[in-house]
Design an enzyme around this catalytic site. Structure first.
Site, mmCIF file in Angstrom:
data_model
loop_
_atom_site.group_PDB
_atom_site.id
_atom_site.type_symbol
_atom_site.label_atom_id
_atom_site.label_comp_id
_atom_site.label_asym_id
_atom_site.label_seq_id
_atom_site.Cartn_x
_atom_site.Cartn_y
_atom_site.Cartn_z
ATOM 1 C CG HIS A 1 -2.051 0.933 1.136
ATOM 2 N ND1 HIS A 1 -2.009 2.251 1.528
ATOM 3 C CD2 HIS A 1 -3.302 0.736 0.674
ATOM 4 C CE1 HIS A 1 -3.190 2.817 1.355
ATOM 5 N NE2 HIS A 1 -3.989 1.907 0.838
ATOM 6 C CG PHE A 2 -0.483 2.242 -3.064
ATOM 7 C CD1 PHE A 2 -1.375 1.292 -3.534
ATOM 8 C CD2 PHE A 2 -0.978 3.343 -2.387
ATOM 9 C CE1 PHE A 2 -2.743 1.460 -3.368
ATOM 10 C CE2 PHE A 2 -2.345 3.508 -2.204
ATOM 11 C CZ PHE A 2 -3.239 2.571 -2.690
#
Length: 131
Positions: A37-38
């Site tokens: 994420h991410f």
């Protein structure tokens, strides 16, 4: 009651037992959620910021003598808003103030800050139970 890898507060800065707490979470590059994420733009998920607020609130409410040895669970989340990103290197200041309490049920207002900017806020409802 939380433990690694799901202990999401690093320190308690101040506390009025059962009423108000200010805690801190250091957002580190190796925090588990950044793997997905991410990977190219690491951002702390908003739901985890709400969990951080809830954990700070749990420290506050469970510090009351009548709740020794118990755990606090979510009973609801209302009015959640996400306003700013928390990235590696940031420090979140977690402020939680209890506004209502009836027996084992409680309601709190929580705000997570990155510097002087609100990152997340929510009304958190919890219930204290025996573990």
């Amino acid at each position: 009651p939380h433990r690694d890898p799901f202990l999401l507060i690093d320190e308690v800065l101040s506390m009025e037992v059962g009423k108000k707490v200010v805690a801190r979470k250091y957002i580190k590059e190796d925090d588990f959620w950044f793997k997905g994420h991410f990977p190219e733009k690491p951002v702390t998920p908003g739901v985890l910021m709400i969990e951080m607020l809830a954990q700070a609130g749990a420290v506050c409410i469970l510090s009351q003598p009548e709740f020794k040895g118990k755990i606090a669970l979510f009973a609801g989340i209302d009015k959640a808003k996400f306003r700013a990103m928390a990235k590696p290197g940031d420090t979140l200041r977690l402020e939680v103030t209890f506004t209502k309490r009836r027996g084992p049920m409680a309601v709190a207002e929580g705000i997570a800050w990155v510097g002087d900017e609100k990152a997340a806020e929510a009304e958190i409802k919890c219930m204290v139970i025996n573990d």
